[in-house]
Write a protein that holds these residues in place. Structure first.
Motif, mmCIF file in Angstrom:
data_model
loop_
_atom_site.group_PDB
_atom_site.id
_atom_site.type_symbol
_atom_site.label_atom_id
_atom_site.label_comp_id
_atom_site.label_asym_id
_atom_site.label_seq_id
_atom_site.Cartn_x
_atom_site.Cartn_y
_atom_site.Cartn_z
ATOM 1 N N LEU A 1 8.033 -3.171 -1.648
ATOM 2 C CA LEU A 1 7.867 -2.212 -3.032
ATOM 3 C C LEU A 1 6.708 -1.248 -2.825
ATOM 4 C CD1 LEU A 1 8.333 -3.731 -6.902
ATOM 5 C CD2 LEU A 1 9.481 -2.771 -4.788
ATOM 6 N N SER A 2 4.835 -1.646 -1.743
ATOM 7 C CA SER A 2 3.908 -1.106 -1.386
ATOM 8 C C SER A 2 4.465 0.079 -0.619
ATOM 9 C CB SER A 2 2.445 -2.165 -1.674
ATOM 10 O OG SER A 2 1.893 -3.011 -2.120
ATOM 11 N N VAL A 3 5.174 -1.129 0.617
ATOM 12 C CA VAL A 3 5.532 -0.393 2.058
ATOM 13 C C VAL A 3 6.152 1.085 1.436
ATOM 14 C CG1 VAL A 3 6.777 -0.604 4.204
ATOM 15 C CG2 VAL A 3 5.096 -2.528 3.568
ATOM 16 N N LEU A 4 7.217 0.540 0.736
ATOM 17 C CA LEU A 4 8.125 1.843 -0.201
ATOM 18 C C LEU A 4 7.626 2.868 -0.527
ATOM 19 C CD1 LEU A 4 11.376 -0.395 -1.351
ATOM 20 C CD2 LEU A 4 10.870 0.874 1.373
ATOM 21 N N GLU A 5 6.582 3.032 -0.860
ATOM 22 C CA GLU A 5 5.756 3.901 -1.967
ATOM 23 C C GLU A 5 5.366 4.286 -0.850
ATOM 24 O OE1 GLU A 5 3.948 1.324 -6.383
ATOM 25 O OE2 GLU A 5 2.710 1.677 -3.779
ATOM 26 N N ARG A 6 4.450 3.761 -0.127
ATOM 27 C CA ARG A 6 3.845 5.031 0.877
ATOM 28 C C ARG A 6 4.352 5.256 1.720
ATOM 29 N NH1 ARG A 6 0.859 0.143 2.406
ATOM 30 N NH2 ARG A 6 1.459 -0.017 4.200
ATOM 31 N N SER A 7 5.790 4.893 2.106
ATOM 32 C CA SER A 7 6.997 6.130 2.867
ATOM 33 C C SER A 7 7.628 6.874 2.260
ATOM 34 C CB SER A 7 8.126 4.147 3.406
ATOM 35 O OG SER A 7 6.998 3.640 4.370
ATOM 36 N N PHE A 8 7.616 6.695 1.142
ATOM 37 C CA PHE A 8 8.627 7.699 0.258
ATOM 38 C C PHE A 8 7.702 8.951 -0.940
ATOM 39 C CE2 PHE A 8 11.451 4.367 2.326
ATOM 40 C CZ PHE A 8 12.478 5.386 2.021
ATOM 41 N N SER A 9 6.200 7.792 -0.912
ATOM 42 C CA SER A 9 5.581 8.839 -1.570
ATOM 43 C C SER A 9 5.962 8.716 -3.327
ATOM 44 C CB SER A 9 5.637 10.181 -1.602
ATOM 45 O OG SER A 9 4.618 9.904 -0.075
ATOM 46 N N HIS B 1 18.361 2.268 10.016
ATOM 47 C CA HIS B 1 19.299 3.706 10.124
ATOM 48 C C HIS B 1 19.022 4.165 9.403
ATOM 49 C CE1 HIS B 1 22.011 0.758 12.596
ATOM 50 N NE2 HIS B 1 21.657 -0.287 11.778
ATOM 51 N N LYS B 2 17.739 4.280 9.166
ATOM 52 C CA LYS B 2 16.522 5.254 8.411
ATOM 53 C C LYS B 2 17.128 5.853 6.955
ATOM 54 C CE LYS B 2 14.318 6.764 12.127
ATOM 55 N NZ LYS B 2 14.851 5.762 13.101
ATOM 56 N N GLU C 1 16.879 5.004 -2.018
ATOM 57 C CA GLU C 1 18.259 4.470 -3.017
ATOM 58 C C GLU C 1 18.892 3.675 -2.009
ATOM 59 O OE1 GLU C 1 21.232 6.155 -6.132
ATOM 60 O OE2 GLU C 1 20.434 7.508 -4.864
ATOM 61 N N GLU C 2 19.215 3.635 -1.110
ATOM 62 C CA GLU C 2 20.523 2.694 -0.071
ATOM 63 C C GLU C 2 19.370 1.448 -0.005
ATOM 64 O OE1 GLU C 2 22.671 5.211 2.831
ATOM 65 O OE2 GLU C 2 20.707 5.185 3.061
ATOM 66 N N ILE D 1 20.518 -3.094 -1.771
ATOM 67 C CA ILE D 1 20.889 -4.121 -1.240
ATOM 68 C C ILE D 1 19.824 -4.361 -1.125
ATOM 69 C CG2 ILE D 1 20.482 -4.351 1.589
ATOM 70 C CD1 ILE D 1 20.968 -1.892 2.561
ATOM 71 N N LEU D 2 18.531 -4.479 -1.455
ATOM 72 C CA LEU D 2 17.789 -5.411 -2.173
ATOM 73 C C LEU D 2 18.318 -6.394 -3.411
ATOM 74 C CD1 LEU D 2 14.137 -4.104 -1.380
ATOM 75 C CD2 LEU D 2 15.260 -5.897 0.282
ATOM 76 N N GLN D 3 18.458 -5.107 -4.183
ATOM 77 C CA GLN D 3 19.113 -5.682 -5.124
ATOM 78 C C GLN D 3 20.216 -6.653 -5.271
ATOM 79 O OE1 GLN D 3 21.694 -2.546 -7.010
ATOM 80 N NE2 GLN D 3 20.635 -2.609 -8.899
ATOM 81 N N ILE D 4 20.696 -6.590 -4.049
ATOM 82 C CA ILE D 4 21.631 -8.175 -4.229
ATOM 83 C C ILE D 4 21.300 -9.429 -4.240
ATOM 84 C CG2 ILE D 4 23.702 -9.074 -2.497
ATOM 85 C CD1 ILE D 4 24.416 -6.565 -1.583
ATOM 86 N N SER D 5 20.125 -9.612 -3.898
ATOM 87 C CA SER D 5 19.615 -10.566 -3.732
ATOM 88 C C SER D 5 18.346 -10.521 -4.720
ATOM 89 C CB SER D 5 18.114 -11.268 -2.347
ATOM 90 O OG SER D 5 19.071 -10.758 -0.958
ATOM 91 N N MET D 6 17.486 -9.586 -5.172
ATOM 92 C CA MET D 6 17.280 -9.621 -6.520
ATOM 93 C C MET D 6 17.542 -9.222 -8.047
ATOM 94 S SD MET D 6 13.659 -10.311 -5.216
ATOM 95 C CE MET D 6 12.786 -9.646 -6.691
ATOM 96 N N ARG D 7 18.483 -9.634 -8.420
ATOM 97 C CA ARG D 7 19.668 -8.804 -9.541
ATOM 98 C C ARG D 7 19.010 -8.196 -10.397
ATOM 99 N NH1 ARG D 7 23.913 -12.433 -9.126
ATOM 100 N NH2 ARG D 7 23.625 -13.788 -7.688
ATOM 101 N N TYR D 8 18.262 -6.926 -9.637
ATOM 102 C CA TYR D 8 17.382 -6.257 -10.991
ATOM 103 C C TYR D 8 18.517 -5.037 -10.883
ATOM 104 C CZ TYR D 8 15.767 -4.360 -6.478
ATOM 105 O OH TYR D 8 15.960 -3.179 -5.099
#
Length: 296
Positions: A238-246, A267-268, A272-273, A277-284
């Motif tokens: 989540l920290s990486v995604l925060e920085r990458s997508f502001s 694949h850039k 949301e994508e 995908i992470l939602q499948i494992s984390m069930r959130y």
């Protein structure tokens, strides 16, 4: 006939009485006489009016002043001019420095650097996050000045996260080597030296530096758009995604941050994508509202 004969005899008699002598001239003699006449004559002095005299003096003074001013401009050191670049939230900005070093600024980041580097060093200032591809120059170290410390390199690739609101500065080395200096360290000996694959965590409050091995691609993915997550916690992702997508994540259950995951996105994919995908494992469940992401 008699009268004609008498006239002719008179003409001949006149001619015999008149004799024309040639004029004898000697150029040198004539020249000397003319020169003596010039020298012996009154000398005519050509003068300049007082108006022109003062005008000439004024012009000379003006020329002297202008020359002195130009000399001063070219000899005195000029004040150093600085360039400032800010990257807007949600954007990425490429900056080319005077030494051809390339800097990528993440969103909501700021860099300040001189228009021309001095002869000894290449110093810049950074707030936020940036990726550096430094042009090698062994005679002029490249220095990134941060809050409480600075990073010094000769030529390398590295990433720095220096968020003004965070108490920690992250320096991640991809290639080459970097030297880290606490601002209290005035000696030429670095506090820590990194090798590729290492990350330094500088604590602003204590001044301590912790070094750990990391997968560098996780800390440069904000620039490339490729994400490699291998056995890291969901909180780190989540920290990486925060920085990458502001964006800013808000979790209802903080415990899910400690779950370890392995994932790869090349694949850039959009935010949301990736979350889908992470939602499948984390069930959130998640909801994106502008720059805020809510995970339940």
């Amino acid at each position: 006939i008699k009268m004609s004969n008498i006239k002719n005899r008179k003409d001949e008699e006149i001619k015999r009485r008149i004799q024309f002598k040639p004029v004898e001239t000697e150029p040198d003699v004539v020249y000397n006489k003319m020169w003596q006449r010039i020298m012996n004559s009154d000398t005519i002095i050509m003068g300049v009016s007082s108006v022109w005299k003062y005008a000439s003096i004024a012009a000379s003074i003006a020329l002297l002043v202008v020359s002195s001013f130009l000399y001063k401009i070219h000899t005195e050191p000029r004040p150093l001019a600085y360039m400032e670049v800010a990257s807007m939230v949600g954007s990425k900005t490429r900056v080319l420095l005077p030494d051809s070093t390339i800097v990528w600024l993440n969103g909501n980041s700021y860099i300040r650097y001189p228009e021309v580097f001095d002869k000894n060093t290449r110093q810049i200032e950074l707030i936020g996050e940036a990726f550096f591809d430094v042009t090698e120059n062994k005679e002029k170290p490249f220095i990134v000045n941060l809050d409480g410390m600075h990073v010094q390199v000769l030529g390398t690739e590295f990433n720095i996260l220096a968020d003004a609101n965070s108490g920690v500065i992250e320096t991640t080395l991809i290639e080459g080597s970097v030297a880290l200096f606490n601002e209290q360290n005035s000696s030429p000996t670095a506090d820590r030296i990194l090798v590729p694959g290492q990350q330094a965590l500088f604590d602003k409050q204590s001044g301590s530096i912790e070094v750990r091995p990391v997968r560098t691609s996780s800390y440069t993915s904000w620039m490339t758009g490729d994400f490699f997550f291998e056995k890291i916690t969901f909180g780190e992702i989540l920290s990486v995604l925060e920085r990458s997508f502001s964006v800013k994540f808000h979790l209802k259950n903080e415990a899910i941050k400690e779950v370890f995951l392995t994932a790869q996105f090349t694949h850039k994919e959009s935010l949301e994508e990736i979350l889908s995908i992470l939602q499948i494992s984390m069930r959130y469940k998640f909801e994106i509202k502008d720059r805020d992401v809510y995970i339940r």
